[in-house]
Enzyme design. Structure first.
Site, PDB file in Angstrom:
ATOM      1  N   GLU A  49      -6.405  -3.933   0.649  1.00 22.31           N
ATOM      2  CA  GLU A  49      -6.857  -4.270   1.767  1.00 22.31           C
ATOM      3  C   GLU A  49      -8.444  -4.383   1.829  1.00 22.31           C
ATOM      4  OE1 GLU A  49      -4.214  -1.538   3.768  1.00 22.31           O
ATOM      5  OE2 GLU A  49      -3.499  -3.547   4.831  1.00 22.31           O
ATOM      6  N   GLU A 106       0.623  -1.236  -0.064  1.00 17.37           N
ATOM      7  CA  GLU A 106      -0.239  -0.217   0.338  1.00 17.37           C
ATOM      8  C   GLU A 106       0.966   1.272  -0.105  1.00 17.37           C
ATOM      9  OE1 GLU A 106      -3.215  -0.139  -0.300  1.00 17.37           O
ATOM     10  OE2 GLU A 106      -4.034  -1.874   0.183  1.00 17.37           O
TER      11      GLU A 106
HETATM   12  P1  NAD Z   1       8.121   5.382   4.721  1.00 14.78           P
HETATM   13  O1  NAD Z   1       7.982   4.525   3.512  1.00 14.78           O
HETATM   14  O2  NAD Z   1       9.453   6.023   5.059  1.00 14.78           O
HETATM   15  O3  NAD Z   1       8.298   3.460   6.053  1.00 14.78           O
HETATM   16  C1  NAD Z   1       7.099   2.968   5.525  1.00 14.78           C
HETATM   17  C2  NAD Z   1       7.551   2.055   7.077  1.00 14.78           C
HETATM   18  O4  NAD Z   1       8.820   1.623   6.481  1.00 14.78           O
HETATM   19  C3  NAD Z   1       7.924   2.641   8.080  1.00 14.78           C
HETATM   20  O5  NAD Z   1       7.525   2.109   9.470  1.00 14.78           O
HETATM   21  C4  NAD Z   1       9.360   2.294   8.371  1.00 14.78           C
HETATM   22  O6  NAD Z   1       9.868   2.252   9.378  1.00 14.78           O
HETATM   23  C5  NAD Z   1       9.291   0.682   6.734  1.00 14.78           C
HETATM   24  N1  NAD Z   1      10.715   0.844   7.065  1.00 14.78           N
HETATM   25  C6  NAD Z   1      11.748   1.980   5.769  1.00 14.78           C
HETATM   26  N2  NAD Z   1      12.645   1.218   5.327  1.00 14.78           N
HETATM   27  C7  NAD Z   1      12.578   0.187   5.149  1.00 14.78           C
HETATM   28  C8  NAD Z   1      12.571  -0.974   4.457  1.00 14.78           C
HETATM   29  N3  NAD Z   1      14.359  -1.061   3.904  1.00 14.78           N
HETATM   30  N4  NAD Z   1      12.379  -2.026   5.179  1.00 14.78           N
HETATM   31  C9  NAD Z   1      11.835  -2.428   5.486  1.00 14.78           C
HETATM   32  N5  NAD Z   1      10.630  -1.631   5.876  1.00 14.78           N
HETATM   33  C10 NAD Z   1      11.144  -0.372   5.864  1.00 14.78           C
HETATM   34  O7  NAD Z   1       6.734   5.873   4.533  1.00 14.78           O
HETATM   35  P2  NAD Z   1       5.890   7.190   5.588  1.00 14.78           P
HETATM   36  O8  NAD Z   1       7.286   7.961   5.535  1.00 14.78           O
HETATM   37  O9  NAD Z   1       5.828   6.535   7.079  1.00 14.78           O
HETATM   38  O10 NAD Z   1       4.737   6.789   5.360  1.00 14.78           O
HETATM   39  C11 NAD Z   1       4.275   7.751   4.228  1.00 14.78           C
HETATM   40  C12 NAD Z   1       4.238   7.043   2.779  1.00 14.78           C
HETATM   41  O11 NAD Z   1       3.175   5.859   3.176  1.00 14.78           O
HETATM   42  C13 NAD Z   1       3.288   8.389   1.503  1.00 14.78           C
HETATM   43  O12 NAD Z   1       4.291   7.221   0.481  1.00 14.78           O
HETATM   44  C14 NAD Z   1       2.582   7.768   1.815  1.00 14.78           C
HETATM   45  O13 NAD Z   1       0.799   7.801   0.186  1.00 14.78           O
HETATM   46  C15 NAD Z   1       2.561   6.342   2.052  1.00 14.78           C
HETATM   47  N6  NAD Z   1       0.607   5.481   2.617  1.00 14.78           N
HETATM   48  C16 NAD Z   1       0.360   4.949   1.903  1.00 14.78           C
HETATM   49  C17 NAD Z   1      -0.527   4.060   2.186  1.00 14.78           C
HETATM   50  C18 NAD Z   1      -2.115   3.316   1.279  1.00 14.78           C
HETATM   51  O14 NAD Z   1      -2.955   2.689   1.840  1.00 14.78           O
HETATM   52  N7  NAD Z   1      -1.560   2.664   0.128  1.00 14.78           N
HETATM   53  C19 NAD Z   1      -1.062   4.812   3.421  1.00 14.78           C
HETATM   54  C20 NAD Z   1      -0.508   5.484   3.929  1.00 14.78           C
HETATM   55  C21 NAD Z   1       0.807   5.593   3.725  1.00 14.78           C
END
Ligand code: NAD
Length: 479
Positions: free
Chosen positions: A453, A248
């Site tokens: 989801e 997502e």
């Molecule tokens: P992010 O990608 O920085 O982090 C998301 C999660 O991934 C965090 O828990 C982080 O610790 C983890 N993570 C980071 N690097 C990783 C790795 N190498 N391996 C495994 N896990 C890792 O995102 P964010 O800044 O927390 O959230 C914002 C982003 O999430 C935006 O792009 C938003 O559009 C997206 N988002 C999508 C949905 C959806 O349902 N499509 C919903 C909410 C947010």
């Protein structure tokens, strides 16, 4: 303010202190520390996955209806404690209490209720083959890793846990390092509702802990909510072990307003689609395409309504627009706004704001090639774009690598469905925006993700089919 949990992690049915790096949790409105946690060490991540793998077979062997009952009980507990949980969600995220009271844990409760209710319907197929026959069994995958973003931390935890658990999987969930508190409450509530120890575990940490989960030998599936760059890494790492994934990810979704749209509704939808949760929503319609005949009236009305927004203390029930989750995110959003101005777009309202706050910001005179039109900002920043006809707007709306969501406002019934059928997006709305009921599948296409989801469709992403051929006669062999 103190929101210190009993311990940072939750493993095998109880709170466990983390042995990794420190993780300070700050209230975004004031910046004060509300909890001091520790990340899980890599050994603790492995332990949580092992505990989940050990607990899973017995959980999967239970009658589905009994598993479902645990989830529906958890939903009831959440509803009883909604006020206290919503306050914690506001402290963790900075989102206004008027939002968290209705949109966060409540949505999580709905997911637990929906999938709990679905439990008894999770059947296979019987396939007649003449004398012989075959049947399918829908079986759990095993251990699912859930990795969350910070915008809807408790909702995300519930949206992942509910379909995973009802199918008989165990889960190890890692919330975002920005918002680690809600998932710990979910773990406690599930135990209280009767979930066996070890079936739902929480580890804390930054990307390294997420990466360790993604490659753990006990993990069979990874469900990530996060950005596209993280999604790429997690998908690649999961592929090495042939693990299932749900992704997502981010978006830059189009919201198309035709001349004949109901003006007031379209403006309301654009406000919801850009400024709710201070714009920190993946499916936001941040490219608002306005047909030439309605454009000026729309912008006038939008500016008028945005002027009335009440920004301030998120715990004040009157507050409509809260701070951004962290100073780092707020600075990223400010840099994106500045880039838009430098590229030649003008501000109808809003701008960089101060400290943790970024007011609702609307760009006019933007073009399709500007970064404010192309890149996800994940803040309260709307880019408006003028258009003339349907073919043109469909082409421009699809001219993006993202494909999470899209919306169309028009009173013309056939045009609404025709345009939606041509848009490359996984989740679409006609004459509304950003409603995500649990009954409706939610997810993206293109770079915005894989899998769905919510709804019965989510079950497919937390299960696998076993086919069983049943021979009813003698077996013939050539020799
Ligand atoms: P992010 O990608 O920085 O982090 C998301 C999660 O991934 C965090 O828990 C982080 O610790 C983890 N993570 C980071 N690097 C990783 C790795 N190498 N391996 C495994 N896990 C890792 O995102 P964010 O800044 O927390 O959230 C914002 C982003 O999430 C935006 O792009 C938003 O559009 C997206 N988002 C999508 C949905 C959806 O349902 N499509 C919903 C909410 C947010």
């Amino acid at each position: 303010m103190n929101a210190q949990p009993a311990a940072s992690l939750f493993i095998n049915g109880r709170p466990v202190e983390g042995e990794g790096d420190a993780l300070s949790v700050r209230y975004p409105f004031t910046g004060e520390e509300i909890a001091a946690l520790r990340e899980a060490s890599l050994e603790q991540v492995a332990l949580a996955c092992q505990v989940a793998a050990d607990a899973q077979p017995e959980w999967a062997a239970m009658a589905p209806v009994d598993r479902g009952r645990v989830l529906t009980r958890a939903a009831a507990i959440i509803r009883e404690r909604n006020e206290e949980l919503s306050r914690l969600e506001t402290l963790d995220t900075g989102k206004p209490i008027q939002e968290t009271l209705i949109a966060d844990w409540e949505s999580g409760a709905q997911a637990l209720e929906f999938f709990g209710g679905l439990a008894a319907t999770l059947t296979g197929q019987m396939i007649p083959l003449g004398q012989d026959w075959a049947y399918t069994r829908r079986e759990a995958l095993g251990v699912c890793a859930g990795i969350g973003a910070w915008n809807y931390p408790s909702q995300i935890a519930c949206w992942k846990a509910a379909p995973a658990l009802v199918m008989g999987n165990a889960m190890v969930f890692k919330p975002s390092e920005e918002t680690p508190l809600g998932a710990l409450k979910l773990a406690e509530i599930l135990i209280e509702a009767g979930l066996p120890a070890g079936v739902f575990n929480v580890v804390q940490g930054r990307g390294g802990v997420g990466a360790a989960l993604t490659t753990d030998a006990n993990v069979d599936k990874v469900s990530l909510t996060g950005s596209v760059p993280t999604g790429r890494k997690v998908y690649a790492a999961a592929a090495e072990g042939m693990r299932h994934v749900t992704m997502e990810l981010g978006g830059k979704s189009p919201l198309i307003v035709f001349d004949d749209a109901n003006l007031e509704n379209a403006v309301s939808a654009a406000i919801n689609a850009n400024f709710y949760s201070s714009g920190q929503i993946c499916s936001n319609g941040t490219r608002v395409f306005l047909q030439e005949g309605i454009r000026e009236r729309f912008l006038d009305r939008l500016a008028e309504r945005v002027r009335n927004v009440r920004m301030g203390d998120p715990l004040d029930p009157e507050t409509q627009h809260g701070p951004i989750v962290s100073p780092i995110q707020a600075d990223k959003i400010r840099a994106a706004i500045q880039a838009g101005q430098e590229a030649g777009a003008s501000l109808l309202c809003g701008g960089g704001g101060e400290g943790a706050f970024i007011p609702p910001t609307v760009f006019v005179d933007a073009t399709d090639d500007m970064s404010i039109t192309r890149d996800e900002i994940f803040g309260p920043v709307m880019t408006t774009l003028a258009f003339y006809d349907e073919d043109e707007v469909v082409r421009r709306a699809n001219d993006t690598g993202f494909g999470l969501a899209a919306g169309v406002f028009t009173q013309d019934l056939t045009r609404a469905h025709r345009v939606i059928s041509r848009l490359q997006a996984g989740t679409c709305w006609i004459n509304t925006y950003n409603l995500t009921p649990v009954e409706m599948p939610f997810g993206g296409v293109k770079m915005s993700g894989l899998g769905r989801e919510n709804s019965a469709a989510a079950i497919e992403h937390y299960s696998q089919l076993k086919s069983v051929y049943v021979g009813m006669g003698d077996v013939e062999a050539p020799y």
